[in-house]
Design a protein around this motif. Structure first.
Motif, mmCIF file in Angstrom:
data_model
loop_
_atom_site.group_PDB
_atom_site.id
_atom_site.type_symbol
_atom_site.label_atom_id
_atom_site.label_comp_id
_atom_site.label_asym_id
_atom_site.label_seq_id
_atom_site.Cartn_x
_atom_site.Cartn_y
_atom_site.Cartn_z
ATOM 1 N N ILE A 1 -19.598 40.377 -11.532
ATOM 2 C CA ILE A 1 -19.419 38.936 -11.366
ATOM 3 C C ILE A 1 -18.004 38.582 -11.830
ATOM 4 O O ILE A 1 -17.658 38.763 -12.995
ATOM 5 C CB ILE A 1 -20.463 38.144 -12.202
ATOM 6 C CG1 ILE A 1 -21.905 38.550 -11.835
ATOM 7 C CG2 ILE A 1 -20.257 36.647 -12.048
ATOM 8 C CD1 ILE A 1 -22.368 38.132 -10.465
ATOM 9 N N HIS A 2 -17.191 38.073 -10.893
ATOM 10 C CA HIS A 2 -15.801 37.694 -11.197
ATOM 11 C C HIS A 2 -15.748 36.198 -11.481
ATOM 12 O O HIS A 2 -16.208 35.385 -10.680
ATOM 13 C CB HIS A 2 -14.908 38.069 -10.009
ATOM 14 C CG HIS A 2 -13.511 37.522 -10.096
ATOM 15 N ND1 HIS A 2 -12.540 38.097 -10.881
ATOM 16 C CD2 HIS A 2 -12.940 36.450 -9.513
ATOM 17 C CE1 HIS A 2 -11.411 37.400 -10.762
ATOM 18 N NE2 HIS A 2 -11.633 36.381 -9.935
ATOM 19 N N LEU A 3 -15.157 35.845 -12.639
ATOM 20 C CA LEU A 3 -15.289 34.460 -13.122
ATOM 21 C C LEU A 3 -13.976 33.754 -13.447
ATOM 22 O O LEU A 3 -13.072 34.334 -14.056
ATOM 23 C CB LEU A 3 -16.156 34.476 -14.386
ATOM 24 C CG LEU A 3 -17.628 34.806 -14.119
ATOM 25 C CD1 LEU A 3 -18.275 35.438 -15.332
ATOM 26 C CD2 LEU A 3 -18.387 33.564 -13.668
ATOM 27 N N HIS A 4 -13.910 32.507 -13.044
ATOM 28 C CA HIS A 4 -12.917 31.521 -13.484
ATOM 29 C C HIS A 4 -13.728 30.402 -14.141
ATOM 30 O O HIS A 4 -14.948 30.326 -13.967
ATOM 31 C CB HIS A 4 -12.173 30.911 -12.297
ATOM 32 C CG HIS A 4 -11.291 31.848 -11.544
ATOM 33 N ND1 HIS A 4 -9.951 31.641 -11.381
ATOM 34 C CD2 HIS A 4 -11.569 33.001 -10.868
ATOM 35 C CE1 HIS A 4 -9.420 32.614 -10.657
ATOM 36 N NE2 HIS A 4 -10.390 33.458 -10.326
ATOM 37 N N ALA A 5 -13.005 29.488 -14.850
ATOM 38 C CA ALA A 5 -13.705 28.322 -15.416
ATOM 39 C C ALA A 5 -13.111 27.046 -14.831
ATOM 40 O O ALA A 5 -11.960 27.035 -14.384
ATOM 41 C CB ALA A 5 -13.564 28.310 -16.930
ATOM 42 N N ILE B 1 -13.397 38.891 -15.730
ATOM 43 C CA ILE B 1 -12.737 37.588 -15.919
ATOM 44 C C ILE B 1 -11.364 37.607 -15.251
ATOM 45 O O ILE B 1 -10.652 38.613 -15.325
ATOM 46 C CB ILE B 1 -12.591 37.259 -17.424
ATOM 47 C CG1 ILE B 1 -13.975 37.236 -18.096
ATOM 48 C CG2 ILE B 1 -11.889 35.914 -17.625
ATOM 49 C CD1 ILE B 1 -13.937 36.892 -19.574
ATOM 50 N N THR B 2 -11.011 36.499 -14.630
ATOM 51 C CA THR B 2 -9.703 36.398 -13.980
ATOM 52 C C THR B 2 -8.559 36.491 -14.986
ATOM 53 O O THR B 2 -8.670 35.978 -16.104
ATOM 54 C CB THR B 2 -9.567 35.056 -13.224
ATOM 55 O OG1 THR B 2 -8.292 35.028 -12.580
ATOM 56 C CG2 THR B 2 -9.680 33.847 -14.145
ATOM 57 N N THR B 3 -7.463 37.152 -14.581
ATOM 58 C CA THR B 3 -6.192 36.955 -15.297
ATOM 59 C C THR B 3 -5.211 36.244 -14.363
ATOM 60 O O THR B 3 -4.050 36.063 -14.712
ATOM 61 C CB THR B 3 -5.556 38.276 -15.805
ATOM 62 O OG1 THR B 3 -5.157 39.068 -14.675
ATOM 63 C CG2 THR B 3 -6.491 39.052 -16.708
ATOM 64 N N LEU C 1 -17.976 32.357 -3.380
ATOM 65 C CA LEU C 1 -17.376 31.094 -2.930
ATOM 66 C C LEU C 1 -15.901 30.977 -3.314
ATOM 67 O O LEU C 1 -15.203 30.120 -2.796
ATOM 68 C CB LEU C 1 -18.184 29.898 -3.463
ATOM 69 C CG LEU C 1 -19.664 29.803 -3.040
ATOM 70 C CD1 LEU C 1 -20.249 28.446 -3.429
ATOM 71 C CD2 LEU C 1 -19.873 30.024 -1.556
ATOM 72 N N GLU C 2 -15.406 31.816 -4.220
ATOM 73 C CA GLU C 2 -13.958 31.851 -4.462
ATOM 74 C C GLU C 2 -13.232 32.249 -3.181
ATOM 75 O O GLU C 2 -12.150 31.744 -2.898
ATOM 76 C CB GLU C 2 -13.611 32.856 -5.582
ATOM 77 C CG GLU C 2 -12.099 33.094 -5.704
ATOM 78 C CD GLU C 2 -11.661 33.832 -6.961
ATOM 79 O OE1 GLU C 2 -12.477 33.981 -7.900
ATOM 80 O OE2 GLU C 2 -10.495 34.256 -7.013
ATOM 81 N N ASP C 3 -13.844 33.157 -2.430
ATOM 82 C CA ASP C 3 -13.175 33.731 -1.269
ATOM 83 C C ASP C 3 -13.498 32.991 0.030
ATOM 84 O O ASP C 3 -12.667 32.920 0.933
ATOM 85 C CB ASP C 3 -13.553 35.217 -1.123
ATOM 86 C CG ASP C 3 -13.237 36.012 -2.386
ATOM 87 O OD1 ASP C 3 -12.347 35.584 -3.150
ATOM 88 O OD2 ASP C 3 -13.891 37.046 -2.620
HETATM 89 ZN ZN ZN Z 1 -10.270 35.079 -8.996
#
Ligand code: ZN
Ligand code: KMH
Length: 302
Positions: A45-49, A81-83, A255-257
């Motif tokens: 799971i790739h996450l932003h806030a 987590i995103t950088t 949904l990010e993509d």
């Molecule tokens: Zn991302």
């Protein structure tokens, strides 16, 4: 054939609340959609806030900490987590939450580039929040900064210090060469989880011959030292991840993509996209990797 790792990028920093009612915004929505995506078959799971009030991307570790433990408690999925953060964030801001959470995995963007989502912005008729229009307009003059020094700093501060491993985001051919350079200099270690990305304006276009070209180039540069994954933006998402699966690759949806599930049909959740690619892959007799299997394939700290 090795099992297919499904990653799901649940909210990102590019789509804005007015583009979809289903984009998760609050920590509760991000947690719920992440858990459902994991239950549907996503191993990562790739996450932003986002700011819980208006949905603006935020680097605030306190916001991340409202959903990270909830996801961890309810699933075995690998947290990534995103950088990359979002428009206008400094590298220190982008690293704040990862440095606090010390996750198994983080994204690491392999070059500087224009990163423009003007085409999606043009479709929005009415904005819910004041920040959205200038934010989207800002993407037409935005340099997504990831210098060689920035990249090394991320590896140093997260990888070397905390054992975090990376999803190397490669939006163009040159980014594969940047990654090869880091491998030659032993800045990064195999297996390299290489996310080849298609159809972001500013990166390589979503054409099938480009998919072949990126794969051939990565094969040549990394041989057995890499694990290949594919994502494509917008309507190209499902066709590209399907092709990747058929070619022995791993896939990323979310949904990010893309905010879509089919032609002219908005996706109602991240889990819906995960379930769809899972169904397609299983119809093709491919097996889906569990989080434990993904950890083994990618040599994560667990
Ligand atoms: Zn991302
Ligand atoms: N924030 C975008 C410009 C990542 O998560 O590392 C790119 C991005 C990639 O979101």
């Amino acid at each position: 054939m090795s099992k297919v790792i499904i990653s799901c990028a649940v909210t990102g920093a590019i789509h804005t609340p007015s583009m979809s009612d289903h984009l998760p915004i609050t920590p509760q929505q991000i947690a719920e959609q992440s858990i459902a995506a994991a239950e549907a078959g996503a191993a990562i799971i790739h996450l932003h806030a986002r700011d819980p009030i208006d949905g603006r991307p935020t680097p605030d570790p306190a916001v991340f900490m409202q959903f990270l433990p909830v996801i961890k408690q309810s699933t075995d999925a690998v947290i990534n987590i995103t950088t990359g953060g979002g428009l206008g964030m400094s590298l220190d801001e982008r690293l704040a939450a990862p440095l606090q959470a010390k996750p198994e995995m983080c994204s690491l963007n392999m070059g500087s580039m224009n990163f423009n989502i003007a085409p999606s912005a043009a479709r929005v008729k009415k904005f819910k929040y004041d920040w959205e229009k200038p934010y989207l307009e800002g993407t037409t003059n935005y340099i997504f900064r990831n210098t060689f020094q920035d990249i090394e700093q991320v590896v140093e501060r997260l990888g070397k210090a905390h054992g975090t491993r990376f999803e190397f985001e490669c939006y163009d051919i040159g980014h594969l060469y940047n990654l090869a350079h880091m491998l030659d200099r032993k800045v990064v270690e195999p297996p390299l989880f290489t996310q080849t990305i298609f159809g972001i304006l500013g990166g390589i276009g979503a054409e099938h011959r480009n998919l072949m070209f990126m794969k051939e180039t990565a094969d040549r540069l990394f041989g057995k030292d890499y694990v290949w994954s594919v994502l494509a933006a917008g309507r190209n998402q499902m066709p590209f991840v399907t092709m990747a699966g058929m070619m022995g690759g791993n896939v990323r949806v979310g949904l990010e993509d893309s905010l879509w599930i089919g032609k002219g049909q908005a996706a109602t959740s991240n889990a819906q996209q995960v379930a769809k690619i899972r169904r397609i892959l299983e119809e093709l007799s491919l097996e889906i990797a569990s989080p434990a299997e993904a950890r083994e394939i990618l040599k994560l700290k667990g």
